[in-house]
Design an enzyme around this catalytic site. Structure first.
Site: not given
Lengths: 393, 146
Positions: A72-73, A152, A180, A200-202, A238, A326
């Protein structure tokens, strides 16, 4: 403590069994380089083109409009920098929003340092942009509008079709970061007038390290990575065949199952949201109540801090996330929560639970039972809650 | 980022959470912007800290340092209590992740603020103790990594 209940599916998802099985042969059996001519390479080439078709179908694009990337990035970088570079003689203005992913925001900051001007649209209390504001931000030198499909953190879905119409009316390219959204909500690039789209795949049961960008035929994009002639010279290197096969399979499955799975998730999500709001005083839902991702629940609990909640949840085997400073390693809470107007204290006390295929009603019931206890434990420790209790007494 | 076992122990089972109704000194530091607020209550008798309690709004590191700092000052003289620095608290916790070091400053500042409050109320001077800083965030702004 091992994680028993995984509710951080917006961060990443486990690879689905069907995807895993589809990928495996492409490591040792069909390992050929898709650019080669011998038989074994033909299998790679075939797999590559099949996956391209699966991805294209999932978003209503033509097969030749899909280009594979490393995630995605990269797709976001390619859309912004690639269009900016290609259209630099036409104009130098880009319109985006304040709640984009850092892959967009930091790329925009880079472009600003290199002579481009960027308008960051504010959002309303639910995280939606205002269409009038978008349209009035358009200048003669505007070359690109980039608005994320779904957020997200808070899950808010933007009026993408309407944005597409505005972009088309003014002859400006429209990119959407749909990382997302793909596989989770219906997307049709033709109907929604989308010119570029990142995925994005994940985030949908595919592997990490693989993504794609849809580029409408004829849209000029300067490549980021130079080298071989892969991906029609738009993206050298590749091909990651195993990853590509995984992405294709994941998109195909998610698209086919979407209507059934969405219904199931909506039920669980709304149970989770209403359950928490009902059981925990001084809590509020972040994001839009209905125009939101089917698995996203983001709630702020006043007087307590997010990371503490995550640690206590982890101790009982629940994985979640927070927009607290945090958890980010900085002193500021999430830019998204600040953009929807939350005061600092409330933003620090946010909890994001994102559901997906792996989550069940039992998971939701368990979390609903535990969250009030965890919040109370932290509030009993909080000097801010003490003030509220003293005021009431 | 990972917390030490000691930090997790003091976070999961914090010592000295609560309020001392007739406290000799009370100090509160931090603010909502950075997301850490700590309030310390001290019971001081004959120049010695008989009891210490705290309430903290903050992350795991903030709660653990509050717990450890109050443990460390109990039974100490006022002068000895000043030696309970953020470094001492951090060492007692077997360290903190680098991004969390600023949280440990909170405990030291809150202790000092409570001691200052006690000194003010009793019109005395504790050698080496300075007035609490209004906004401790200002001191640590440049630690922001983002």
């Amino acid at each position: 403590m091992t994680t028993k209940i995984y509710m951080d599916n917006a961060a990443t998802t486990p690879v689905r069994d069907e995807v895993f099985d589809a990928i495996l042969p492409y490591f040792k059996e069909y390992y050929g380089n898709a650019s080669s001519v011998y038989s074994i390479a033909k299998e790679s080439k075939k797999a590559l083109e099949k996956a391209r078709e699966q991805v294209a179908k999932g978003i209503g694009a033509k097969t030749e409009e899909i280009y594979f990337t490393a995630g995605g990035s990269e797709s976001d970088n390619m859309a912004l920098r690639g269009v900016a570079e290609a259209l630099k003689t036409k104009g130098n203005h880009i319109i985006t929003t304040k709640i984009e992913h850092h892959a967009i925001l930091h790329t925009c900051e880079y472009l600003e340092k290199n002579g481009y001007e960027v308008t960051y649209l504010p959002v309303d209390e639910f995280g939606k942009i205002r269409l009038e504001e978008l349209e009035s931000s358009i200048r003669p030198e505007t070359i690109l509008i980039s608005v994320m499909f779904a957020n997200n953190e808070i899950g808010t879905i933007q009026p993408v079709g309407e944005i597409g119409k505005i972009a088309e009316k003014h002859g400006i390219l429209f990119h959407t970061d749909a990382v997302q959204a793909v596989g989770h909500v219906p997307i049709h690039v033709e109907e929604m007038k989308i010119d570029l789209l990142s995925m994005s795949g994940h985030k949908l049961g595919g592997p990490k390290g693989i993504g794609a960008i849809y580029i409408r035929k004829g849209v000029p994009v300067q490549p980021l990575i130079f080298g071989g002639a892969q991906e029609k010279k738009k993206r050298a290197g590749t091909e990651n065949i195993a990853g590509i096969v995984g992405l294709g399979k994941a998109v195909e499955l998610a698209t086919a199952e979407m209507s059934v799975e969405t219904k199931r998730l909506l039920h669980l999500r709304d149970q989770l949201i209403s359950g928490i709001l009902e059981k925990v005083p001084y809590s509020r839902l972040n994001g839009h109540p209905t125009d939101r991702l089917p698995g996203n629940c983001n709630i702020s609990f006043s007087y307590i801090e997010g990371e503490s909640m995550l640690l206590l949840l982890d101790a009982i085997g629940v994985a979640a996330s927070s927009g607290s400073a945090c958890t980010s390693g900085s002193l500021d809470p999430s830019h998204v929560l600040m953009a929807i107007g939350l005061p600092h204290g409330v933003a620090h006390g946010s909890l994001r639970l994102t559901l997906d295929r792996g989550n069940t009603e039992e998971d939701v019931n368990f979390v609903l039972k535990k969250i009030p206890e965890i919040v109370q434990k932290l509030r009993d420790m909080s000097p801010l809650y003490e003030e509220i209790v003293n005021k009431k007494a | 980022m990972e917390y030490s076992e000691k930090v997790m122990d003091h976070f999961m089972n914090p010592r000295n959470v609560g309020v001392i109704e007739d406290a000799s000194g009370v100090g509160q530091v931090g603010n909502l912007k950075c997301g850490d607020i700590m309030k310390v209550y001290l019971k001081i008798e004959n120049g010695r800290i008989e009891d210490a309690k705290f309430k903290t709004f903050g992350c795991g590191a903030a709660v653990a340092t509050s717990s450890m700092a109050t443990e460390l000052v109990k039974g100490k003289t006022l002068q000895e209590a000043l030696e309970v620095t953020n470094k001492a608290v951090m060492e007692a916790l077997d360290g903190l992740p680098p991004v969390k070091v600023h949280c440990s400053c909170l405990a030291e500042e809150a202790l000092h603020a409570a001691l200052w409050d006690y000194a003010q109320k009793n019109q005395m001077e504790i050698h080496g103790l300075k007035a609490p800083v209004e906004d401790i965030d200002e001191l640590h702004q440049n630690e922001n990594e983002d």
